[in-house]
Scaffold this motif. Structure first.
Motif, mmCIF file in Angstrom:
data_model
loop_
_atom_site.group_PDB
_atom_site.id
_atom_site.type_symbol
_atom_site.label_atom_id
_atom_site.label_comp_id
_atom_site.label_asym_id
_atom_site.label_seq_id
_atom_site.Cartn_x
_atom_site.Cartn_y
_atom_site.Cartn_z
ATOM 1 N N VAL A 107 37.736 101.348 5.642
ATOM 2 C CA VAL A 107 38.199 100.237 6.497
ATOM 3 C C VAL A 107 37.023 99.744 7.334
ATOM 4 C CG1 VAL A 107 40.582 101.051 6.619
ATOM 5 C CG2 VAL A 107 38.912 101.858 8.312
ATOM 6 N N SER A 108 37.207 98.597 7.989
ATOM 7 C CA SER A 108 36.118 98.014 8.757
ATOM 8 C C SER A 108 35.887 98.770 10.066
ATOM 9 C CB SER A 108 36.432 96.549 9.077
ATOM 10 O OG SER A 108 37.452 96.506 10.046
ATOM 11 N N ILE A 109 34.690 98.565 10.627
ATOM 12 C CA ILE A 109 34.345 99.176 11.911
ATOM 13 C C ILE A 109 35.368 98.792 12.978
ATOM 14 C CG2 ILE A 109 32.613 99.114 13.794
ATOM 15 C CD1 ILE A 109 31.512 100.651 11.480
ATOM 16 N N SER A 110 35.748 97.515 12.971
ATOM 17 C CA SER A 110 36.637 97.066 14.042
ATOM 18 C C SER A 110 38.034 97.672 13.886
ATOM 19 C CB SER A 110 36.705 95.537 14.103
ATOM 20 O OG SER A 110 37.624 95.067 13.156
ATOM 21 N N THR A 111 38.422 97.957 12.651
ATOM 22 C CA THR A 111 39.715 98.636 12.450
ATOM 23 C C THR A 111 39.702 100.019 13.093
ATOM 24 O OG1 THR A 111 40.092 97.447 10.391
ATOM 25 C CG2 THR A 111 41.325 99.481 10.686
ATOM 26 N N VAL A 112 38.585 100.744 12.885
ATOM 27 C CA VAL A 112 38.482 102.082 13.481
ATOM 28 C C VAL A 112 38.483 101.970 15.002
ATOM 29 C CG1 VAL A 112 37.104 104.188 13.635
ATOM 30 C CG2 VAL A 112 37.193 102.918 11.479
ATOM 31 N N GLN A 113 37.754 100.962 15.511
ATOM 32 C CA GLN A 113 37.709 100.806 16.973
ATOM 33 C C GLN A 113 39.098 100.521 17.535
ATOM 34 O OE1 GLN A 113 34.636 97.868 16.944
ATOM 35 N NE2 GLN A 113 33.082 99.270 17.766
ATOM 36 N N GLN A 114 39.857 99.693 16.814
ATOM 37 C CA GLN A 114 41.215 99.400 17.284
ATOM 38 C C GLN A 114 42.089 100.654 17.236
ATOM 39 O OE1 GLN A 114 41.734 95.852 14.740
ATOM 40 N NE2 GLN A 114 42.834 94.989 16.498
ATOM 41 N N ALA A 115 41.884 101.459 16.195
ATOM 42 C CA ALA A 115 42.658 102.698 16.083
ATOM 43 C C ALA A 115 42.352 103.617 17.264
ATOM 44 C CB ALA A 115 42.325 103.401 14.759
ATOM 45 N N TYR A 116 41.070 103.724 17.619
ATOM 46 C CA TYR A 116 40.701 104.586 18.755
ATOM 47 C C TYR A 116 41.267 104.045 20.062
ATOM 48 C CZ TYR A 116 37.777 108.191 16.616
ATOM 49 O OH TYR A 116 37.357 109.278 15.932
ATOM 50 N N ARG A 117 41.318 102.699 20.165
ATOM 51 C CA ARG A 117 41.881 102.137 21.390
ATOM 52 C C ARG A 117 43.353 102.525 21.531
ATOM 53 N NH1 ARG A 117 40.209 96.695 20.905
ATOM 54 N NH2 ARG A 117 38.152 97.655 20.710
ATOM 55 N N LEU A 118 44.049 102.504 20.418
ATOM 56 C CA LEU A 118 45.461 102.915 20.435
ATOM 57 C C LEU A 118 45.610 104.358 20.884
ATOM 58 C CD1 LEU A 118 47.257 101.605 17.227
ATOM 59 C CD2 LEU A 118 47.675 101.005 19.598
ATOM 60 N N LEU A 119 44.743 105.197 20.347
ATOM 61 C CA LEU A 119 44.828 106.624 20.684
ATOM 62 C C LEU A 119 44.476 106.866 22.151
ATOM 63 C CD1 LEU A 119 43.236 108.038 17.416
ATOM 64 C CD2 LEU A 119 45.615 108.328 18.142
ATOM 65 N N GLU A 120 43.568 106.033 22.674
ATOM 66 C CA GLU A 120 43.275 106.125 24.105
ATOM 67 C C GLU A 120 44.511 105.779 24.922
ATOM 68 O OE1 GLU A 120 39.338 103.775 24.225
ATOM 69 O OE2 GLU A 120 39.440 104.857 26.143
ATOM 70 N N GLU A 121 45.185 104.694 24.497
ATOM 71 C CA GLU A 121 46.405 104.274 25.199
ATOM 72 C C GLU A 121 47.458 105.369 25.189
ATOM 73 O OE1 GLU A 121 48.234 100.742 23.781
ATOM 74 O OE2 GLU A 121 46.586 99.458 24.408
ATOM 75 N N SER A 122 47.484 106.126 24.096
ATOM 76 C CA SER A 122 48.462 107.202 23.988
ATOM 77 C C SER A 122 47.999 108.476 24.697
ATOM 78 C CB SER A 122 48.731 107.531 22.525
ATOM 79 O OG SER A 122 48.937 106.377 21.783
#
Lengths: 478, 478
Positions: A38-53
């Motif tokens: 997947v793209s770099i930005s997809t991974v970054q968005q995934a990490y942002r979600l995990l931060e929120e959680s």
């Protein structure tokens, strides 16, 4: 589900399973990008979600790390084994809990009230206030018995997040989740029928069974994974169970999320024994992890799951707007809805539809998820601090309730009588059982802003528990 | 009741009984003042009330005269005798009626919708729009399960007009009259029980009995005085009837008001056979005479009457606010309400309480009473003009529905199918019976402003009836 949400789910699961232990550095963005294609930005968005959680924290220039877990209290015990189908009582105790309206001189830690003071709720108030402006009087009239079309379309969209593809035509709006559960039960069972329930079980469900003359068969439940499938299977073989009623996501009162594998097995069991499943998902949208957990309904391929929910816990209970996705029982549920209330008030439906359409709902959920998770940790700390050693506390993965288990001889009904004089109300454990269990348990709500006043109230509960225990010990040693 | 209201009631009764015939001059103000020992202004107020009710007209310098009656259509026949308790069906036909939401391309003459366009309703819209202003978020929360106290206090005050002294603590707010009827029935009966109903009977009531697995025993009904007490007495002797469910005031669909003497005798019958009475008073406040008629509940001295009503017909159905005064069954009804919907939406309750408190409710009623009475006369004229000779029409004393009886072999289900293609919807008679009666009847709503468009719709119904009848005659003569 989007790509980044799927990736976040995978990583979240690995963290929960302990594959990445607390404090450990997680794979770099680049590594994950290559590993998952997947793209770099997809991974970054995934990490942002995990931060929120709150599962992950970013450290500048070092990457992402698994957040360290806090000291946990011991979990409540797995509940006692299946007995036999029983009639329900305890109505007086439930009435005591629900009779009071909100008032200044009583700290109500007992009821299932969400917090309604966050600014993210303001657009809803505005939408509700817009009644009759511009000469549109539609909100004063009956709408379709199935509910306002715009709202059902928005609910259908939201349901995609829990893995459900359900058209607006397959949904029925109800007057809160109460009506969804009641209409669902009446659609699939008759008086005298046996319904299997998770135990402890939401007192409203219990009272509905009582009011409809149905019998409850309590299935033991693990405080982290939910209802015991082995016990359920035995029960299904032994008794003619018509329906299985449970809250697999952010369970009330225990707070667990049943693993997907369990949900699938449960559905297979229901299929094998031809039982309907009534799934209460009223807290599912405020799971602390994102994307939110899937429902059993997501795996339903023969329409036997009746998914029930509402906006009472995510937005506000006074709106009285819920819904049901009744699968193959649509026609029966419509009839039960018609005879129960005719239709649901039109204006709140229109206002909620507008609130969701403009993106305010997801924004509000994000805020509340974070808030409730922080409150859970804070309230757990207070319980550990003020309650006697040996107190067991649930570890909710969503919602805003703690289940507290005291010494097995302790009586929370007696505790409640003492607390009333001190202006504090808790939910006693016995209303969550049909067979006299959980007298040593209580449920506490941590939705509200946790002020010093609430801390003092919790301390008062803890102190009273300690005093009553000391008195009991003294009495025994006499 | 005030003095002038009492005097107006006496005069009104004499007019209805024909003691003062149409066109005759009524006693002078001075004469009545002496005869009844009341002040001149009391008599003047009484005459003003009678004018409002369209029973009397003032002629300048001549005094008050009985208004001349208009030519009347023949009344529907007294309905057929008691048969036996039966199960109810017809759900598909009811669903067809209620499934549609308001839309531009369909003239809905079938549903029980009041008119919501009068300016006297504006303060209610304002009150509803006031949600959350001034930071008061109470309307978002659960309130007491019995309903908002302020509203129950206002309802208790209004109930004085129907002769009831009932404290706010004896009332339960419900989600429309539907929930009141449903909770009332579940509180006093169990599945399989027999319930006596007036016949024709509101289809919502019938479907509730069906949904709850109860049997209906249809009692024949006179189109002017209501249920036959002789037939009811026979039925009570023959069958174990648990409850009598009826609409004695401004009956739906027949529009009669049961005389007080009948109400008292009915209550005595219920006492002798220990049956509960579920009294639907949803149209009682829009009787065309003032003061409004008394309820059976007004005579209830042992708490066996469950009085059910709502603001759906007097204000607006989309609000979903009703109530029940359940007498000795309060605790059971509370339980049934809890399991049905948990509680009723808070905001509409607060808004309605404010609307009543400021006097807007009585003002709105005055206006609607006059409007609906005028509409009744106009709609009756249209029916007589456009329908075949021999058509029988009810003479409603309140509410906004006409019951129309056609040739005994006519089939209104077939009529409805033809009308659908022409964008008109009526309520077919068969949904008002559990035993296949009233297939030759229909119900028409005359609440809305009677525009030329509605006249054309009524004409279309009449024309279609004529055509179908002509076709039938032709077929028979073949």
């Amino acid at each position: 589900m989007t790509r980044y949400a799927r990736l976040a789910a995978i990583l979240g699961q690995r963290i929960e399973q302990g594959l990445y232990p607390a404090g450990e550095r997680l794979p770099s963005v680049r590594t994950l990008s290559q590993e998952h294609g997947v793209s770099i930005s997809t991974v970054q968005q995934a990490y942002r979600l995990l931060e929120e959680s709150h599962l992950v924290e970013a450290r500048p220039k070092s990457g992402y790390f698994v957040r360290s877990r806090r000291p946990q209290a011991a979990l409540p015990a797995v509940t006692a084994p299946v007995q036999r189908p029983v009639d329900i009582s305890q109505w007086e105790q439930v009435l005591e809990l629900i009779r009071n309206k909100p008032r200044a001189d009583l700290i109500q830690l007992g009821r299932g009230m969400p917090d309604i003071h966050e600014p993210t709720l303001k657009p809803l108030l505005k939408a509700l206030g817009n009644i009759g402006r511009h000469g549109d009087l539609r909100s004063l009239l009956y709408d379709s018995i199935q509910g306002v079309t715009e709202l059902r379309e928005q609910i259908a969209r939201l349901l995609l997040d829990s893995g459900c593809r359900i058209g607006a035509g397959q949904l029925v709006v109800t007057t809160g989740c109460h009506e969804a559960l009641s209409a669902g039960l009446r659609a699939v069972c008759r008086p005298g029928d046996i319904v299997a329930v998770d135990s402890p079980c939401f007192h409203g469900t219990m009272q509905t069974l009582k009011g409809l003359g149905m019998k409850a068969l309590e299935i033991p439940t693990d405080p982290l994974t939910g209802v015991s499938l082995e016990a359920l299977e035995m029960a299904l073989e032994q008794w003619p169970i018509k329906a299985i009623l449970l809250t697999p996501n952010c369970n009330n009162p225990l707070g667990y999320i049943m693993p997907d594998a369990h949900k699938k097995r449960l559905l297979m069991l229901a299929q094998r024994h031809d039982a309907a499943i009534i799934e209460d998902d009223v807290y599912g949208d405020i799971a602390y992890r994102y994307p939110r957990p899937r429902t059993i309904k997501a795996f339903d391929d023969d329409g036997r799951v009746l998914l029930c929910s509402s906006f009472s816990k995510t937005l506000a209970p006074g709106l009285r707007v819920g819904w049901i996705a009744p699968g193959r029982y649509l026609e029966r549920v419509l009839h039960m809805k018609y005879i129960g209330t005719g239709s649901t008030a039109t204006q709140p439906q229109l206002a909620i539809a507008e609130f969701i359409r403009h993106g305010h709902y997801l924004q509000h959920l994000r805020r509340m998820r974070a808030r409730y998770q922080q409150n859970r940790d804070r309230m757990t700390d207070w319980i550990m601090k003020y309650f006697p050693a040996g107190t067991r506390v649930s570890q909710p993965r969503g919602g805003f309730m703690l289940w507290i288990e005291l010494h097995e001889e302790f009586d929370t009904l007696r505790l409640n009588r003492y607390l009333e004089q001190q202006g504090v109300q808790i939910a006693v454990g016995s209303i969550f059982s049909a067979s006299g269990k959980y007298r040593n348990c209580l449920r506490i709500n941590y939705a509200a802003k946790l002020t010093a006043e609430i801390e003092r109230a919790v301390q008062r509960v803890g102190d009273t528990v300690q005093q009553l225990m000391a008195a009991d010990t003294l009495a025994r040693s006499d």
